[in-house]
Design a protein around this motif. Sequence first.
Motif, PDB file in Angstrom:
ATOM      1  N   THR A 123      95.832 -42.079  22.464  1.00  0.00           N
ATOM      2  CA  THR A 123      95.200 -40.827  22.052  1.00  0.00           C
ATOM      3  C   THR A 123      94.828 -40.030  23.289  1.00  0.00           C
ATOM      4  O   THR A 123      94.110 -40.539  24.158  1.00  0.00           O
ATOM      5  CB  THR A 123      93.935 -41.085  21.215  1.00  0.00           C
ATOM      6  N   ILE A 124      95.327 -38.804  23.370  1.00  0.00           N
ATOM      7  CA  ILE A 124      94.961 -37.888  24.453  1.00  0.00           C
ATOM      8  C   ILE A 124      93.938 -36.908  23.889  1.00  0.00           C
ATOM      9  O   ILE A 124      94.251 -36.093  23.023  1.00  0.00           O
ATOM     10  CB  ILE A 124      96.181 -37.121  24.991  1.00  0.00           C
ATOM     11  N   GLY A 125      92.702 -36.997  24.368  1.00  0.00           N
ATOM     12  CA  GLY A 125      91.644 -36.156  23.826  1.00  0.00           C
ATOM     13  C   GLY A 125      91.776 -34.702  24.246  1.00  0.00           C
ATOM     14  O   GLY A 125      91.903 -34.410  25.441  1.00  0.00           O
ATOM     15  N   PRO A 126      91.736 -33.757  23.297  1.00  0.00           N
ATOM     16  CA  PRO A 126      91.713 -32.342  23.678  1.00  0.00           C
ATOM     17  C   PRO A 126      90.348 -31.951  24.226  1.00  0.00           C
ATOM     18  O   PRO A 126      89.336 -32.624  23.973  1.00  0.00           O
ATOM     19  CB  PRO A 126      92.003 -31.622  22.355  1.00  0.00           C
ATOM     20  N   GLY A 127      90.311 -30.860  24.977  1.00  0.00           N
ATOM     21  CA  GLY A 127      89.040 -30.342  25.460  1.00  0.00           C
ATOM     22  C   GLY A 127      88.299 -29.615  24.359  1.00  0.00           C
ATOM     23  O   GLY A 127      88.881 -29.187  23.352  1.00  0.00           O
ATOM     24  N   GLY A 128      86.978 -29.473  24.534  1.00  0.00           N
ATOM     25  CA  GLY A 128      86.184 -28.733  23.564  1.00  0.00           C
ATOM     26  C   GLY A 128      86.567 -27.261  23.537  1.00  0.00           C
ATOM     27  O   GLY A 128      86.817 -26.637  24.576  1.00  0.00           O
ATOM     28  N   ALA A 129      86.616 -26.681  22.340  1.00  0.00           N
ATOM     29  CA  ALA A 129      87.002 -25.274  22.185  1.00  0.00           C
ATOM     30  C   ALA A 129      85.911 -24.350  22.729  1.00  0.00           C
ATOM     31  O   ALA A 129      84.712 -24.667  22.689  1.00  0.00           O
ATOM     32  CB  ALA A 129      87.265 -24.975  20.717  1.00  0.00           C
ATOM     33  N   ALA A 130      86.328 -23.188  23.229  1.00  0.00           N
ATOM     34  CA  ALA A 130      85.399 -22.195  23.774  1.00  0.00           C
ATOM     35  C   ALA A 130      84.461 -21.676  22.684  1.00  0.00           C
ATOM     36  O   ALA A 130      84.794 -21.691  21.492  1.00  0.00           O
ATOM     37  CB  ALA A 130      86.185 -21.042  24.382  1.00  0.00           C
ATOM     38  N   VAL A 131      83.280 -21.212  23.091  1.00  0.00           N
ATOM     39  CA  VAL A 131      82.319 -20.618  22.162  1.00  0.00           C
ATOM     40  C   VAL A 131      81.853 -19.270  22.706  1.00  0.00           C
ATOM     41  O   VAL A 131      81.895 -19.014  23.908  1.00  0.00           O
ATOM     42  CB  VAL A 131      81.103 -21.538  21.932  1.00  0.00           C
ATOM     43  N   SER A 132      81.387 -18.420  21.773  1.00  0.00           N
ATOM     44  CA  SER A 132      80.928 -17.089  22.194  1.00  0.00           C
ATOM     45  C   SER A 132      79.626 -16.710  21.491  1.00  0.00           C
ATOM     46  O   SER A 132      79.307 -15.543  21.350  1.00  0.00           O
ATOM     47  CB  SER A 132      82.003 -16.044  21.892  1.00  0.00           C
ATOM     48  N   GLY A 306      87.170 -26.705  27.423  1.00  0.00           N
ATOM     49  CA  GLY A 306      87.373 -27.882  28.257  1.00  0.00           C
ATOM     50  C   GLY A 306      88.854 -28.183  28.431  1.00  0.00           C
ATOM     51  O   GLY A 306      89.680 -27.834  27.583  1.00  0.00           O
ATOM     52  N   GLY A 307      89.197 -28.821  29.534  1.00  0.00           N
ATOM     53  CA  GLY A 307      90.584 -29.222  29.772  1.00  0.00           C
ATOM     54  C   GLY A 307      90.927 -30.499  29.007  1.00  0.00           C
ATOM     55  O   GLY A 307      90.076 -31.381  28.845  1.00  0.00           O
ATOM     56  N   SER A 308      92.141 -30.596  28.530  1.00  0.00           N
ATOM     57  CA  SER A 308      92.570 -31.800  27.813  1.00  0.00           C
ATOM     58  C   SER A 308      92.650 -32.989  28.757  1.00  0.00           C
ATOM     59  O   SER A 308      92.706 -32.843  29.978  1.00  0.00           O
ATOM     60  CB  SER A 308      93.940 -31.563  27.170  1.00  0.00           C
ATOM     61  N   GLY A 309      92.653 -34.189  28.166  1.00  0.00           N
ATOM     62  CA  GLY A 309      92.711 -35.409  28.946  1.00  0.00           C
ATOM     63  C   GLY A 309      94.128 -35.816  29.319  1.00  0.00           C
ATOM     64  O   GLY A 309      95.100 -35.091  29.080  1.00  0.00           O
ATOM     65  N   ILE A 310      94.251 -37.005  29.879  1.00  0.00           N
ATOM     66  CA  ILE A 310      95.544 -37.526  30.313  1.00  0.00           C
ATOM     67  C   ILE A 310      95.442 -39.047  30.415  1.00  0.00           C
ATOM     68  O   ILE A 310      94.344 -39.598  30.595  1.00  0.00           O
ATOM     69  CB  ILE A 310      95.958 -36.927  31.681  1.00  0.00           C
ATOM     70  N   ILE A 311      96.571 -39.727  30.270  1.00  0.00           N
ATOM     71  CA  ILE A 311      96.648 -41.163  30.502  1.00  0.00           C
ATOM     72  C   ILE A 311      97.837 -41.433  31.415  1.00  0.00           C
ATOM     73  O   ILE A 311      98.940 -40.943  31.168  1.00  0.00           O
ATOM     74  CB  ILE A 311      96.799 -41.944  29.183  1.00  0.00           C
ATOM     75  N   ILE A 312      97.604 -42.209  32.477  1.00  0.00           N
ATOM     76  CA  ILE A 312      98.675 -42.620  33.384  1.00  0.00           C
ATOM     77  C   ILE A 312      98.655 -44.143  33.469  1.00  0.00           C
ATOM     78  O   ILE A 312      97.598 -44.749  33.664  1.00  0.00           O
ATOM     79  CB  ILE A 312      98.500 -41.997  34.786  1.00  0.00           C
TER      80      ILE A 312
END
Length: 354
Positions: A123-132, A306-312
């Motif tokens: 599972t690659i976690g997405p970043g949190g969506a922007a808010v206004s 937020g920026g999405s995650g990564i797995i290496i």
Amino acid sequence: MATTKVTTDVIDMSGNTGGLVWAKGATGDQPAVVDSTAGDMRENTTTGKTEVFNGTAWRNLKEAPAPPVTVDYLVVAGGGSGGGIYGGGGGAGGLRTSFSTSGGGQSAESALQINLGTSYPITIGPGGAAVSTYTTANPGTDSTFSSITATGGGGGGHYTGPNAGNGNTGGSGSGGSIGANVGGAPSGGAAVTSPVIQGYAGGGGYHGNSAAYTCGGGGGAGAVGQTQTQGSFTGGNGGAGLSVSITGSAVTYAGGGGGLGQTTAGTGGSGGGGTAGSGAGSNAGSAGTANTGGGGGGSNVTSGAGGSGIIILRYPATQSATLSGGATGSVDQPITGSTDKYAEITGSGTITFS
């Protein structure tokens, strides 16, 4: 041709360097049950397997399972978004690795023993969506491989509502906002430290009596977010990320997002952290860099996502990896000067080693 029955109890073939030739035939040529004795063996030319009669049916001779392979990992979760309207910086996604690092206080964890031929979910976690708006900022989402889970970064502190002013907990904690009380100093959010340290806390904010205000930077995987105090008009910088050389080259991941400042924006931490907007203008915060787990920048209009995650994953060059189930990325990448290679995965699915 029938084989003459051998009556001796022991046959000594220790001086023969050739292979022992069994009876052989296709699946359709298997001896009938009534003509077979438990322990009889033959080569099945249809399946290419040696089979044995167990007293009731012919079954493949059990093969010893292949030994597991040692796999090093880097698992980074999605970063939290910056806070909207007097927003603190988003916390970086949690970072867990079995490989050596530099720039932070984490210790490398133990590598994993992975079974060949088994599909492991990723599972690659997405970043949190922007808010206004004044509502709570969005945390990042966890990233997972096998038994390793990295926790999503905390969403940036916000002006009013639940937990008003204070930063939020995450893999790395987010920066605090200014809070509703003049003279208040909201705290930064805490980082996840169990079962291992995944990052650092966010910095606190400040609401000055002279209407000066500043918001804290989000924590990074390698350092705390910056706290700004009374008299400062600059937002707190995001905490630095962590440098990991799992691919053979040093790359920094999981920097915290910068906090909003009245006149000057806080910058994002190294490793993909987003820079904040400034209260003097209508500047949106910038997003954390994709596939770094960087936290988003805070803002007075629209925060940075937020920026999405990564797995290496790093494994012996004698093995191969296959992505499936929607997983995206690249596998079997050579590492210069090493007997290992690596897979870099940016989309969720499964991976199988062979």
